[in-house]
Every structure is written in structure tokens, then in C-alpha cells.
Design a protein around this motif. Sequence first.
Motif, PDB file in Angstrom:
ATOM      1  N   MET A   1     -12.949  33.411 -23.327  1.00 11.97           N
ATOM      2  CA  MET A   1     -13.036  32.607 -21.967  1.00 11.97           C
ATOM      3  C   MET A   1     -12.451  31.633 -21.874  1.00 11.97           C
ATOM      4  N   GLY A   2     -12.605  31.263 -20.699  1.00 14.09           N
ATOM      5  CA  GLY A   2     -11.960  29.705 -20.125  1.00 14.09           C
ATOM      6  C   GLY A   2     -13.007  29.217 -18.837  1.00 14.09           C
TER       7      GLY A   2
ATOM      8  N   VAL B   1     -18.335  25.869 -11.100  1.00 15.82           N
ATOM      9  CA  VAL B   1     -17.397  25.244 -12.268  1.00 15.82           C
ATOM     10  C   VAL B   1     -17.423  27.299 -12.278  1.00 15.82           C
ATOM     11  N   LEU B   2     -16.372  27.625 -12.775  1.00 12.81           N
ATOM     12  CA  LEU B   2     -15.648  28.589 -12.806  1.00 12.81           C
ATOM     13  C   LEU B   2     -15.398  28.914 -14.351  1.00 12.81           C
ATOM     14  N   VAL B   3     -15.990  29.928 -14.650  1.00 14.58           N
ATOM     15  CA  VAL B   3     -15.314  30.905 -16.206  1.00 14.58           C
ATOM     16  C   VAL B   3     -14.578  32.029 -16.180  1.00 14.58           C
ATOM     17  N   VAL B   4     -13.215  32.017 -16.835  1.00 19.72           N
ATOM     18  CA  VAL B   4     -13.078  33.087 -16.843  1.00 19.72           C
ATOM     19  C   VAL B   4     -12.942  34.271 -17.622  1.00 19.72           C
ATOM     20  N   ALA B   5     -13.517  35.214 -17.721  1.00 22.71           N
ATOM     21  CA  ALA B   5     -13.491  35.925 -19.257  1.00 22.71           C
ATOM     22  C   ALA B   5     -12.965  37.263 -18.813  1.00 22.71           C
ATOM     23  N   ALA B   6     -12.063  37.992 -20.205  1.00 28.58           N
ATOM     24  CA  ALA B   6     -11.333  38.841 -20.103  1.00 28.58           C
ATOM     25  C   ALA B   6     -11.790  40.309 -21.517  1.00 28.58           C
ATOM     26  N   ARG B   7     -11.694  41.277 -21.600  1.00 29.73           N
ATOM     27  CA  ARG B   7     -12.005  41.695 -22.668  1.00 29.73           C
ATOM     28  C   ARG B   7     -10.501  43.006 -22.623  1.00 29.73           C
ATOM     29  N   HIS B   8     -10.314  43.902 -23.583  1.00 28.91           N
ATOM     30  CA  HIS B   8      -8.966  44.570 -23.923  1.00 28.91           C
ATOM     31  C   HIS B   8     -10.002  46.574 -24.133  1.00 28.91           C
ATOM     32  N   ASP B   9      -9.786  47.256 -23.622  1.00 31.25           N
ATOM     33  CA  ASP B   9     -10.308  48.316 -23.587  1.00 31.25           C
ATOM     34  C   ASP B   9      -9.317  49.873 -23.315  1.00 31.25           C
TER      35      ASP B   9
ATOM     36  N   ALA C   1     -11.136  41.995 -16.815  1.00 33.19           N
ATOM     37  CA  ALA C   1     -11.764  40.652 -16.468  1.00 33.19           C
ATOM     38  C   ALA C   1     -12.702  40.254 -15.999  1.00 33.19           C
ATOM     39  N   THR C   2     -13.055  38.622 -15.519  1.00 33.41           N
ATOM     40  CA  THR C   2     -13.941  38.838 -14.327  1.00 33.41           C
ATOM     41  C   THR C   2     -14.462  37.379 -14.521  1.00 33.41           C
ATOM     42  N   ILE C   3     -14.509  36.572 -13.308  1.00 33.47           N
ATOM     43  CA  ILE C   3     -14.974  35.076 -12.882  1.00 33.47           C
ATOM     44  C   ILE C   3     -16.203  34.765 -12.669  1.00 33.47           C
ATOM     45  N   THR C   4     -17.494  33.989 -13.957  1.00 34.16           N
ATOM     46  CA  THR C   4     -18.645  33.804 -13.096  1.00 34.16           C
ATOM     47  C   THR C   4     -19.024  32.930 -13.177  1.00 34.16           C
TER      48      THR C   4
END
Length: 97
Positions: free
Chosen positions: A1-2, A63-71, A77-80
Motif C-alpha cells: 500500500m502506498g 488523498v489517494l491510497v494505492v493498494a495491490a494484491r497478487h492472485d 490494484a485499487t485507488i481509494t
Amino acid sequence: MGRVRPARARALCAGHFPGEPLLPGAALVALMAELSALLADSPEPPLAVDRAVFRHRVTPHHVLVVAARHDRGRMYATITSGGRVVAWAVLRFPSRR
């Protein structure tokens, strides 16, 4: 997450709707791809963006939070912003041998 720094978000808006800055979809996908590449430990960018969805307008004031997961060989990936998903994407990277 970033988190995306406000200065970087402003730079991504350069030239996009002066007076009403807006992060273009390509910039949002690039943010998701950058984090996904780090998490996938991939020196290469994604081979493909299988799907990208933009749910809300994004300005450099958010304010943007970027998250990602591998599957199963894909990065999701999402941006919230403010607790809601503003964009998401499914990215495909080269398979490792």
C-alpha cells in the motif's frame, strides 16, 4: 500500500483541465502499475491492463491510497480516497521462470 504525495498528484494533472485539474485515467493506471510492479518484484512494466474502471473523478486535492494484491498470476490494484474506491485495475505481468 502506498500514498500519493500531493506534489506528485499535482504534477500528474499538468495540462489536464486548467482551472479544474483532474488526474487522467492513464495516470491512475500508471500509479497502480507502479505499485504492482514493486509488489510483484518485477523489473518490467505490466504486459497488459486486462481491465480498468474509473468510478469517481480524482483531483490533486484528494488523498489517494494505492493498494495491490497478487492472485493467480494477476495483480488487482485499487485507488481509494476518503474511504471509497475511485479506480481499480487488473494488471498482468510477465510470468517468472
